[in-house]
Design a protein around this motif. Structure first.
Motif, PDB file in Angstrom:
ATOM      1  N   ALA A  45      83.026  10.092  32.344  1.00 28.50           N
ATOM      2  CA  ALA A  45      83.205   8.843  31.594  1.00 28.50           C
ATOM      3  C   ALA A  45      84.675   8.440  31.497  1.00 28.50           C
ATOM      4  CB  ALA A  45      82.619   8.980  30.189  1.00 28.50           C
ATOM      5  N   TYR A  46      85.565   9.384  31.810  1.00 27.57           N
ATOM      6  CA  TYR A  46      86.994   9.121  31.690  1.00 27.57           C
ATOM      7  C   TYR A  46      87.659   8.735  33.014  1.00 27.57           C
ATOM      8  CZ  TYR A  46      86.821  11.110  26.989  1.00 27.57           C
ATOM      9  OH  TYR A  46      86.533  11.345  25.668  1.00 27.57           O
ATOM     10  N   ASP A  47      86.954   8.923  34.134  1.00 26.78           N
ATOM     11  CA  ASP A  47      87.642   8.626  35.397  1.00 26.78           C
ATOM     12  C   ASP A  47      86.809   7.896  36.449  1.00 26.78           C
ATOM     13  OD1 ASP A  47      86.010  10.776  36.084  1.00 26.78           O
ATOM     14  OD2 ASP A  47      87.665  12.179  36.325  1.00 26.78           O
ATOM     15  N   LEU A  48      85.533   8.231  36.613  1.00 24.75           N
ATOM     16  CA  LEU A  48      84.771   7.650  37.729  1.00 24.75           C
ATOM     17  C   LEU A  48      84.773   6.131  37.721  1.00 24.75           C
ATOM     18  CD1 LEU A  48      81.593   9.922  38.081  1.00 24.75           C
ATOM     19  CD2 LEU A  48      83.840  10.166  39.146  1.00 24.75           C
ATOM     20  N   GLY A  49      84.497   5.541  36.576  1.00 19.99           N
ATOM     21  CA  GLY A  49      84.387   4.088  36.491  1.00 19.99           C
ATOM     22  C   GLY A  49      85.712   3.355  36.541  1.00 19.99           C
ATOM     23  N   TYR A  50      86.818   4.095  36.467  1.00 17.65           N
ATOM     24  CA  TYR A  50      88.142   3.476  36.498  1.00 17.65           C
ATOM     25  C   TYR A  50      88.801   3.601  37.871  1.00 17.65           C
ATOM     26  CZ  TYR A  50      87.747   3.486  31.421  1.00 17.65           C
ATOM     27  OH  TYR A  50      87.327   3.275  30.126  1.00 17.65           O
ATOM     28  N   THR A  64      71.364   7.226  28.890  1.00 20.83           N
ATOM     29  CA  THR A  64      71.124   6.080  28.021  1.00 20.83           C
ATOM     30  C   THR A  64      72.103   6.044  26.850  1.00 20.83           C
ATOM     31  OG1 THR A  64      69.555   7.302  26.636  1.00 20.83           O
ATOM     32  CG2 THR A  64      68.662   6.161  28.568  1.00 20.83           C
ATOM     33  N   ASN A  65      72.250   4.866  26.276  1.00 25.58           N
ATOM     34  CA  ASN A  65      73.075   4.742  25.071  1.00 25.58           C
ATOM     35  C   ASN A  65      72.497   5.572  23.927  1.00 25.58           C
ATOM     36  OD1 ASN A  65      74.890   3.006  26.301  1.00 25.58           O
ATOM     37  ND2 ASN A  65      73.791   1.160  25.648  1.00 25.58           N
ATOM     38  N   LYS A  66      71.172   5.665  23.888  1.00 22.79           N
ATOM     39  CA  LYS A  66      70.517   6.480  22.864  1.00 22.79           C
ATOM     40  C   LYS A  66      70.926   7.943  22.996  1.00 22.79           C
ATOM     41  CE  LYS A  66      65.828   7.705  21.250  1.00 22.79           C
ATOM     42  NZ  LYS A  66      65.634   9.053  21.818  1.00 22.79           N
ATOM     43  N   GLN A  67      70.979   8.439  24.232  1.00 18.90           N
ATOM     44  CA  GLN A  67      71.354   9.838  24.439  1.00 18.90           C
ATOM     45  C   GLN A  67      72.826  10.072  24.110  1.00 18.90           C
ATOM     46  OE1 GLN A  67      70.027  11.645  28.083  1.00 18.90           O
ATOM     47  NE2 GLN A  67      71.555  13.270  27.991  1.00 18.90           N
ATOM     48  N   VAL A  68      73.671   9.119  24.453  1.00 25.72           N
ATOM     49  CA  VAL A  68      75.088   9.231  24.119  1.00 25.72           C
ATOM     50  C   VAL A  68      75.258   9.387  22.608  1.00 25.72           C
ATOM     51  CG1 VAL A  68      77.265   7.942  24.021  1.00 25.72           C
ATOM     52  CG2 VAL A  68      75.957   8.012  26.147  1.00 25.72           C
ATOM     53  N   LYS A  69      74.520   8.601  21.857  1.00 30.06           N
ATOM     54  CA  LYS A  69      74.582   8.673  20.392  1.00 30.06           C
ATOM     55  C   LYS A  69      74.031   9.994  19.887  1.00 30.06           C
ATOM     56  CE  LYS A  69      73.216   6.104  16.239  1.00 30.06           C
ATOM     57  NZ  LYS A  69      72.499   4.901  15.727  1.00 30.06           N
ATOM     58  N   GLU A  70      72.910  10.420  20.467  1.00 29.31           N
ATOM     59  CA  GLU A  70      72.287  11.678  20.036  1.00 29.31           C
ATOM     60  C   GLU A  70      73.191  12.879  20.286  1.00 29.31           C
ATOM     61  OE1 GLU A  70      67.637  10.333  20.899  1.00 29.31           O
ATOM     62  OE2 GLU A  70      68.737  11.554  22.358  1.00 29.31           O
ATOM     63  N   GLY A  85      76.412  12.808  20.260  1.00 34.01           N
ATOM     64  CA  GLY A  85      77.655  12.673  19.511  1.00 34.01           C
ATOM     65  C   GLY A  85      78.866  12.471  20.386  1.00 34.01           C
ATOM     66  N   ILE A  86      78.683  11.771  21.518  1.00 33.25           N
ATOM     67  CA  ILE A  86      79.811  11.547  22.442  1.00 33.25           C
ATOM     68  C   ILE A  86      80.122  10.056  22.577  1.00 33.25           C
ATOM     69  CG2 ILE A  86      79.498  13.681  23.736  1.00 33.25           C
ATOM     70  CD1 ILE A  86      78.014  12.048  25.885  1.00 33.25           C
ATOM     71  N   SER A  87      79.923   9.335  21.498  1.00 33.97           N
ATOM     72  CA  SER A  87      80.201   7.897  21.529  1.00 33.97           C
ATOM     73  C   SER A  87      81.683   7.602  21.721  1.00 33.97           C
ATOM     74  CB  SER A  87      79.709   7.236  20.234  1.00 33.97           C
ATOM     75  OG  SER A  87      78.305   7.359  20.118  1.00 33.97           O
ATOM     76  N   MET A  88      82.526   8.631  21.517  1.00 35.18           N
ATOM     77  CA  MET A  88      83.963   8.417  21.680  1.00 35.18           C
ATOM     78  C   MET A  88      84.379   8.303  23.144  1.00 35.18           C
ATOM     79  SD  MET A  88      83.246  11.699  22.096  1.00 35.18           S
ATOM     80  CE  MET A  88      82.924  12.261  20.433  1.00 35.18           C
ATOM     81  N   THR A  89      83.511   8.662  24.075  1.00 33.74           N
ATOM     82  CA  THR A  89      83.858   8.560  25.490  1.00 33.74           C
ATOM     83  C   THR A  89      84.044   7.087  25.864  1.00 33.74           C
ATOM     84  OG1 THR A  89      81.497   8.661  26.019  1.00 33.74           O
ATOM     85  CG2 THR A  89      82.741  10.705  26.183  1.00 33.74           C
ATOM     86  N   PRO A  90      85.002   6.787  26.751  1.00 37.83           N
ATOM     87  CA  PRO A  90      85.368   5.393  26.997  1.00 37.83           C
ATOM     88  C   PRO A  90      84.346   4.540  27.735  1.00 37.83           C
ATOM     89  CG  PRO A  90      86.560   6.835  28.485  1.00 37.83           C
ATOM     90  CD  PRO A  90      85.866   7.719  27.500  1.00 37.83           C
ATOM     91  N   GLN A  91      83.489   5.165  28.533  1.00 37.30           N
ATOM     92  CA  GLN A  91      82.482   4.391  29.253  1.00 37.30           C
ATOM     93  C   GLN A  91      81.114   5.040  29.082  1.00 37.30           C
ATOM     94  OE1 GLN A  91      83.930   3.987  33.358  1.00 37.30           O
ATOM     95  NE2 GLN A  91      84.591   1.907  32.878  1.00 37.30           N
ATOM     96  N   HIS A  92      80.119   4.214  28.795  1.00 36.86           N
ATOM     97  CA  HIS A  92      78.752   4.689  28.638  1.00 36.86           C
ATOM     98  C   HIS A  92      77.917   4.108  29.782  1.00 36.86           C
ATOM     99  CE1 HIS A  92      79.864   4.685  24.087  1.00 36.86           C
ATOM    100  NE2 HIS A  92      80.396   5.720  24.727  1.00 36.86           N
TER     101      HIS A  92
END
Length: 217
Positions: free
Chosen positions: A88-93, A142-148, A150-157
């Motif tokens: 989430a910190y590098d691939l999409g950038y 999914t956004n639901k899994q990201v929330k579950e 606890g990694i919502s702080m990652t820059p890209q979902h």
């Protein structure tokens, strides 16, 4: 892959899921009989974990890993991008990765991504400069899994970014999405994506099946 320096064979499994299991690796220098073997066992693991860990450990054994800038993606029939939170910190950038995915696509490679891996597709473009994945069916975390998790702080979902890029996003859900499982093949059979790590095995198998059907035809 064309003229590889090292050929790697990997496999892993477990008796029960979870249960006792392990992985094995055979590495052979291309064109020679020089072979190295590695293996490790675990008291409690899963089939998917062992299959993926075998690949990860094998790649870590290579002493001269290449920078992505120096890798010609067009030399490969199959390209699979693994995920994980770090992605989430590098691939999409990475514009470089986007360009490499574009080159692979135009060279008729089959491209796959699992978990956060499809973030590596969002900068790929077609020959007209439009986003390559727009209008394609795909899945990812999914956004639901990201929330579950606890990694919502990652820059890209993945779900959010893929939808921004015009992807027709599909997913399955359970009480906890970590245990959901889905693999999606786009209509052109050029992209194969898995919702999370549980889809790793099926994603790779579908990619190989598509390639095999091409060779038969």
């Amino acid at each position: 892959m064309t003229n590889p320096d090292i050929i790697i064979y990997t496999d892993g499994s477990s008796r029960g899921n979870p249960g006792p299991g392990g992985y094995g690796i055979v590495m052979q220098k291309h064109g020679t009989n020089y072979i190295k073997e590695f293996s490790e066992g675990y008291r409690k693991t899963t089939n998917n974990r062992m299959e993926l860990l075998a690949v990860i450990v094998a790649l870590e054994k290579l002493k001269n890993s290449q920078c992505i800038d120096d890798v010609d993606f067009t030399n490969y029939d199959l390209i699979l991008i693994a995920g994980g939170w770090g992605a989430a910190y590098d691939l999409g950038y990475s514009e470089t990765l986007g360009s490499k995915i574009s080159e692979a696509y135009h060279a008729r490679s089959i491209i796959g991504g699992v978990c956060h891996g499809p973030l590596g597709f969002i900068n790929a473009k077609d020959k007209d400069g439009k986003l390559l994945i727009a209008g394609r069916k795909m899945t990812a975390v999914t956004n639901k899994q990201v929330k579950e998790l606890g990694i919502s702080m990652t820059p890209q979902h993945p779900e959010t970014e893929l939808k921004k890029a015009g992807v027709i996003f599909d997913s399955k859900s359970k009480l906890i999405d970590l245990f959901a499982n889905l693999t999606v093949v786009d209509d052109e059979e050029r992209f194969v994506t898995g919702q999370n790590q549980n889809a790793g095995h099926e994603t790779a198998q579908k990619m190989m099946s598509i390639l095999a059907s091409r060779e038969i035809n």
